[in-house]
Design a protein around this motif. Structure first.
Motif, PDB file in Angstrom:
ATOM      1  N   UNK A  56       0.936  -0.971  -0.169  1.00  0.00           N
ATOM      2  CA  UNK A  56      -0.185   0.018   0.020  1.00  0.00           C
ATOM      3  C   UNK A  56       0.880   1.323  -0.007  1.00  0.00           C
ATOM      4  N   UNK A  57       2.106   1.347   0.825  1.00  0.00           N
ATOM      5  CA  UNK A  57       2.690   2.500   0.842  1.00  0.00           C
ATOM      6  C   UNK A  57       3.336   2.508  -0.498  1.00  0.00           C
ATOM      7  N   UNK A  58       3.956   1.435  -1.086  1.00  0.00           N
ATOM      8  CA  UNK A  58       4.466   1.697  -2.386  1.00  0.00           C
ATOM      9  C   UNK A  58       3.747   2.011  -3.440  1.00  0.00           C
ATOM     10  N   UNK A  59       2.398   1.560  -3.288  1.00  0.00           N
ATOM     11  CA  UNK A  59       1.299   2.132  -4.446  1.00  0.00           C
ATOM     12  C   UNK A  59       1.255   3.698  -4.167  1.00  0.00           C
ATOM     13  N   UNK A  60       1.177   4.155  -3.017  1.00  0.00           N
ATOM     14  CA  UNK A  60       1.040   5.621  -2.808  1.00  0.00           C
ATOM     15  C   UNK A  60       2.137   6.538  -3.121  1.00  0.00           C
ATOM     16  N   UNK A  61       3.398   5.818  -2.806  1.00  0.00           N
ATOM     17  CA  UNK A  61       4.681   6.641  -3.307  1.00  0.00           C
ATOM     18  C   UNK A  61       4.822   6.687  -4.602  1.00  0.00           C
ATOM     19  N   UNK A  62       4.404   5.663  -5.416  1.00  0.00           N
ATOM     20  CA  UNK A  62       4.982   5.562  -6.887  1.00  0.00           C
ATOM     21  C   UNK A  62       3.578   6.196  -7.673  1.00  0.00           C
ATOM     22  N   UNK A  63       2.521   6.657  -6.822  1.00  0.00           N
ATOM     23  CA  UNK A  63       1.373   7.349  -7.701  1.00  0.00           C
ATOM     24  C   UNK A  63       1.982   8.911  -7.786  1.00  0.00           C
ATOM     25  N   UNK A  64       3.055   9.262  -6.948  1.00  0.00           N
ATOM     26  CA  UNK A  64       3.395  10.635  -7.074  1.00  0.00           C
ATOM     27  C   UNK A  64       4.675  10.532  -7.865  1.00  0.00           C
ATOM     28  N   UNK A  65       5.067   9.390  -8.495  1.00  0.00           N
ATOM     29  CA  UNK A  65       6.643   9.486  -9.173  1.00  0.00           C
ATOM     30  C   UNK A  65       6.410   9.721 -10.454  1.00  0.00           C
ATOM     31  N   UNK A  66       7.054  11.081 -10.865  1.00  0.00           N
ATOM     32  CA  UNK A  66       7.106  11.237 -12.042  1.00  0.00           C
ATOM     33  C   UNK A  66       7.492  10.602 -13.316  1.00  0.00           C
ATOM     34  N   UNK A  67       8.353   9.293 -12.868  1.00  0.00           N
ATOM     35  CA  UNK A  67       8.707   8.599 -14.021  1.00  0.00           C
ATOM     36  C   UNK A  67       7.784   7.308 -14.085  1.00  0.00           C
ATOM     37  N   UNK A  68       6.690   7.421 -13.329  1.00  0.00           N
ATOM     38  CA  UNK A  68       5.609   6.310 -13.571  1.00  0.00           C
ATOM     39  C   UNK A  68       5.822   5.145 -12.314  1.00  0.00           C
ATOM     40  N   UNK A  69       5.226   4.117 -12.754  1.00  0.00           N
ATOM     41  CA  UNK A  69       5.026   3.191 -11.763  1.00  0.00           C
ATOM     42  C   UNK A  69       6.129   1.995 -11.620  1.00  0.00           C
ATOM     43  N   UNK A  70       7.193   2.536 -12.410  1.00  0.00           N
ATOM     44  CA  UNK A  70       8.324   1.651 -12.411  1.00  0.00           C
ATOM     45  C   UNK A  70       9.630   2.492 -11.575  1.00  0.00           C
ATOM     46  N   UNK A  71      10.355   1.800 -10.670  1.00  0.00           N
ATOM     47  CA  UNK A  71      11.417   2.329 -10.056  1.00  0.00           C
ATOM     48  C   UNK A  71      12.539   2.527 -10.952  1.00  0.00           C
ATOM     49  N   UNK A  72      13.505   3.867 -10.838  1.00  0.00           N
ATOM     50  CA  UNK A  72      13.663   4.493  -9.473  1.00  0.00           C
ATOM     51  C   UNK A  72      12.626   5.548  -9.507  1.00  0.00           C
ATOM     52  N   UNK A  73      12.615   6.087  -8.238  1.00  0.00           N
ATOM     53  CA  UNK A  73      11.625   7.095  -7.791  1.00  0.00           C
ATOM     54  C   UNK A  73      12.411   8.271  -8.607  1.00  0.00           C
ATOM     55  N   UNK A  74      11.784   9.264  -9.596  1.00  0.00           N
ATOM     56  CA  UNK A  74      12.432  10.325 -10.193  1.00  0.00           C
ATOM     57  C   UNK A  74      12.011  11.397  -9.607  1.00  0.00           C
ATOM     58  N   UNK A  75      10.896  11.580  -8.982  1.00  0.00           N
ATOM     59  CA  UNK A  75      10.675  12.881  -8.500  1.00  0.00           C
ATOM     60  C   UNK A  75       8.949  12.979  -8.152  1.00  0.00           C
ATOM     61  N   UNK A  76       8.886  14.043  -7.437  1.00  0.00           N
ATOM     62  CA  UNK A  76       7.261  14.211  -7.233  1.00  0.00           C
ATOM     63  C   UNK A  76       6.339  15.082  -8.247  1.00  0.00           C
ATOM     64  N   UNK A  77       5.220  14.327  -8.498  1.00  0.00           N
ATOM     65  CA  UNK A  77       4.172  14.934  -9.457  1.00  0.00           C
ATOM     66  C   UNK A  77       2.789  14.616  -9.057  1.00  0.00           C
ATOM     67  N   UNK A  78       1.846  15.410  -9.707  1.00  0.00           N
ATOM     68  CA  UNK A  78       0.447  15.210  -9.479  1.00  0.00           C
ATOM     69  C   UNK A  78      -0.129  14.800 -10.854  1.00  0.00           C
ATOM     70  N   UNK A  79       0.623  14.714 -11.846  1.00  0.00           N
ATOM     71  CA  UNK A  79       0.348  14.624 -13.136  1.00  0.00           C
ATOM     72  C   UNK A  79      -0.681  13.158 -13.015  1.00  0.00           C
ATOM     73  N   UNK A  80      -0.433  12.223 -12.471  1.00  0.00           N
ATOM     74  CA  UNK A  80      -1.315  11.018 -12.591  1.00  0.00           C
ATOM     75  C   UNK A  80      -2.603  11.197 -11.980  1.00  0.00           C
ATOM     76  N   UNK A  81      -2.711  12.042 -11.068  1.00  0.00           N
ATOM     77  CA  UNK A  81      -4.136  12.370 -10.515  1.00  0.00           C
ATOM     78  C   UNK A  81      -4.740  13.228 -11.386  1.00  0.00           C
ATOM     79  N   UNK A  82      -4.124  14.062 -11.960  1.00  0.00           N
ATOM     80  CA  UNK A  82      -4.826  15.041 -13.284  1.00  0.00           C
ATOM     81  C   UNK A  82      -5.420  13.958 -14.355  1.00  0.00           C
TER      82      UNK A  82
END
Length: 282
Positions: free
Chosen positions: A45-71
């Motif tokens: 669940x925590x991974x799901x929430x964290x990668x929902x804000x990942x500018x690089x999409x759902x695959x690691x590594x974590x590239x940066x914060x974004x709200x684009x997927x919520x839009x």
């Protein structure tokens, strides 16, 4: 000398083993077990929430914060419509479940013929596998009764799923002195309707609200039991399954999962708080 040294070594081994057993006591084992189970349950669940804000999409590594997927989620009309259908269905299921569950829980407090069978029939809704119940429901409702598949045809299946939980929550959350207060009101001349309105309902109201919130959460997230009944009116879980099975999971699904997880967690915390509060009422 060799025998003496062997005896000393054995005593030292036993002493070390005793200290190890004392150190690894039941509390530490339970704490370790709790931590492992918590990680197993909540890490995804925590991974799901964290990668929902990942500018690089759902695959690691974590590239940066974004709200684009919520839009993108807000712009996906198919998902939004499925969420609205789930909310509509869950609200109706909640009303029916709360009324039936409250009546069943209040009735179960009294002795009557078939009391145990009554509870077993209610709990059967939990025990029956979801997909088996879905197949049986579609045979009865669609094939035998000839009802067209729609979201509302899945309503009975959802109620069968949510009702046992509501009854269990209500029975566990009723104040311990409810029966005494009810009996005292009757001794003083109050009729059944007045007793229920003035004595019973105010005391059980927090628990009833808690059971209603549980029912809403369960219905909103339910997929298996209505899988073969809803037809084109797909609810939120079915829309997610449809998208994920047809193609690779998309970032907006992670955003939807995050919103649903947070929303459901808040509802369950509220429900739990209401049940505990209701059980402590005197």
């Amino acid at each position: 000398m060799a025998t003496k040294h062997t005896s000393v070594d054995k005593q030292m081994d036993r002493s070390a083993l005793t200290r190890l057993v004392q150190w690894v006591d039941m509390k530490r084992l339970l704490a370790a077990y709790f931590i492992l189970i918590s990680l197993y349950i909540y890490a995804p669940m925590l991974a799901l929430i964290a990668f929902s804000f990942n500018s690089g999409g759902i695959s690691p590594p974590y590239q940066g914060f974004t709200l684009a997927w919520y839009s993108e989620l807000a712009a996906n009309q198919g998902i939004i419509n499925s969420v609205l259908r789930s909310i509509q269905l869950a609200l109706v299921v909640t009303v029916i479940t709360t009324v039936l569950g409250t009546a069943a829980a209040l009735a179960y407090r009294f002795d009557f013929r078939g009391r145990k069978l009554f509870l077993y029939l209610i709990v059967l809704g939990i025990i029956t596998p979801g997909i088996a119940f879905s197949v049986g429901s579609t045979l009865l409702l669609n094939e035998v009764l000839g009802l067209s598949r729609s979201m509302w045809v899945a309503l009975p299946a959802h109620v069968v799923w949510t009702l046992p939980f509501a009854v269990i929550v209500l029975l566990a959350g009723f104040p311990p002195n409810l029966a005494q207060n009810e009996e005292a009101a009757r001794v003083m001349g109050a009729d059944r309707v007045t007793t229920f309105r003035e004595i019973v309902l105010p005391q059980i109201a927090p628990t009833v609200l808690g059971a209603a919130v549980f029912a809403f959460t369960l219905s909103y997230n339910e997929a298996e039991r209505g899988l073969l009944l809803v037809g084109r009116d797909r609810t939120m879980p079915m829309e997610v399954f449809s998208i994920a099975s047809a193609e690779r999971a998309t970032p907006e699904l992670f955003a939807l999962g995050s919103v649903t997880t947070v929303f459901s967690t808040i509802l369950l915390l509220v429900a739990g708080g209401l049940v505990v509060y209701g059980a402590r009422q005197s």
